[in-house]
Design an enzyme around this catalytic site. Structure first.
Site, short mmCIF file in Angstrom:
data_model
loop_
_atom_site.label_atom_id
_atom_site.label_comp_id
_atom_site.label_asym_id
_atom_site.label_seq_id
_atom_site.Cartn_x
_atom_site.Cartn_y
_atom_site.Cartn_z
N GLU A 25 0.37 5.25 0.65
CA GLU A 25 -0.56 6.29 1.09
C GLU A 25 -0.09 7.67 0.64
OE1 GLU A 25 -1.14 5.51 5.30
OE2 GLU A 25 -2.30 3.71 4.81
N ASN B 101 0.84 -1.19 0.00
CA ASN B 101 0.00 0.00 0.00
C ASN B 101 0.88 1.25 0.00
OD1 ASN B 101 0.59 -0.87 2.68
ND2 ASN B 101 -1.13 0.28 3.53
N CYS C 154 -10.62 -2.93 -4.58
CA CYS C 154 -9.64 -3.90 -5.08
C CYS C 154 -10.33 -5.13 -5.66
CB CYS C 154 -8.67 -4.30 -3.98
SG CYS C 154 -7.52 -2.98 -3.58
N GLU D 119 -2.94 -4.57 -3.18
CA GLU D 119 -3.45 -5.41 -4.27
C GLU D 119 -3.44 -4.65 -5.59
OE1 GLU D 119 -4.70 -4.76 -1.32
OE2 GLU D 119 -6.21 -6.22 -0.70
N CYS E 77 -10.41 -4.78 0.02
CA CYS E 77 -11.52 -3.81 0.02
C CYS E 77 -12.33 -3.97 -1.27
CB CYS E 77 -10.99 -2.39 0.16
SG CYS E 77 -10.25 -1.72 -1.34
N CYS F 141 -4.05 0.67 -2.49
CA CYS F 141 -3.88 -0.56 -1.73
C CYS F 141 -2.79 -1.44 -2.34
CB CYS F 141 -5.18 -1.36 -1.71
SG CYS F 141 -6.53 -0.58 -0.82
N1 THU Z 1 -5.25 -1.61 2.46
C1 THU Z 1 -4.65 -2.43 1.54
O1 THU Z 1 -3.57 -2.13 1.03
N2 THU Z 1 -5.29 -3.58 1.22
C2 THU Z 1 -6.41 -4.05 1.82
O2 THU Z 1 -6.88 -5.12 1.49
C3 THU Z 1 -7.06 -3.26 2.88
C4 THU Z 1 -6.53 -1.89 3.06
C5 THU Z 1 -4.54 -0.39 2.86
C6 THU Z 1 -5.13 0.90 2.40
C7 THU Z 1 -4.56 1.86 3.43
O3 THU Z 1 -3.25 2.23 3.05
C8 THU Z 1 -4.47 1.02 4.69
O4 THU Z 1 -4.51 -0.33 4.27
C9 THU Z 1 -5.57 1.28 5.69
O5 THU Z 1 -6.81 1.18 5.09
#
Ligand code: THU
Length: 133
Positions: free
Chosen positions: A44, A42, A89, A55, A86, A53
């Site tokens: 941000e 991920n 994704c 994925e 999520c 994310c």
């Molecule tokens: N996140 C992912 O990378 N994958 C997931 O399946 C769930 C959420 C990340 C997004 C964000 O950077 C952090 O987790 C919190 O939501």
């Protein structure tokens, strides 16, 4: 690739996660139909919705390398229970390989396996747009 190796790659990507806002690292390792593997984490952003994310990072990297057919993805997080993808994704993966497998891992290595179709039944697809051509 053996599943254990794919899991190891996903867990290794937790180190690369850029998550200074959520402090919630996620790693992913994606196996393509041709046997190639792409990883992601991920990423941000100070403007929160801009973040992506793990994925989608892995799938975007694969697609940008010309791969569009995926067999399975491992998603790793430092969670007590396996971290499921999520909705965004799920839809993103569905575009390319609605029949792929999704393997979710917790910090302890507890595993949950899903068919993507189980996580996203009736996903929106290109053919849904045919009526407007
Ligand atoms: N996140 C992912 O990378 N994958 C997931 O399946 C769930 C959420 C990340 C997004 C964000 O950077 C952090 O987790 C919190 O939501």
């Amino acid at each position: 690739m053996e599943l254990e190796e794919l899991k190891r790659l996903a867990v290794g990507m937790l180190e690369r996660a850029y998550c200074p806002y959520s402090h919630f690292p996620v790693g992913a390792a994606l196996e393509c139909a041709d046997g190639s593997v792409y990883t992601g984490c991920n990423i941000e952003n100070a403007s929160y919705p801009v973040g992506t994310c793990a994925e989608r990072t892995a799938v975007s990297t694969a697609v940008s390398e010309g791969k569009k057919h995926f067999v399975r993805i491992v998603i790793a997080a430092k969670t007590e229970k396996p971290c499921v993808p999520c909705g965004m994704c799920r839809q993103f993966m569905h575009e390319f390989s609605p029949d792929m497998e999704v393997i979710c891992l917790s910090q302890s290595g507890e595993e949950r396996r899903f068919a993507l179709r189980e996580l996203l039944p009736h996903g929106f697809e290109g053919s849904s747009l045919d009526c407007c051509k």
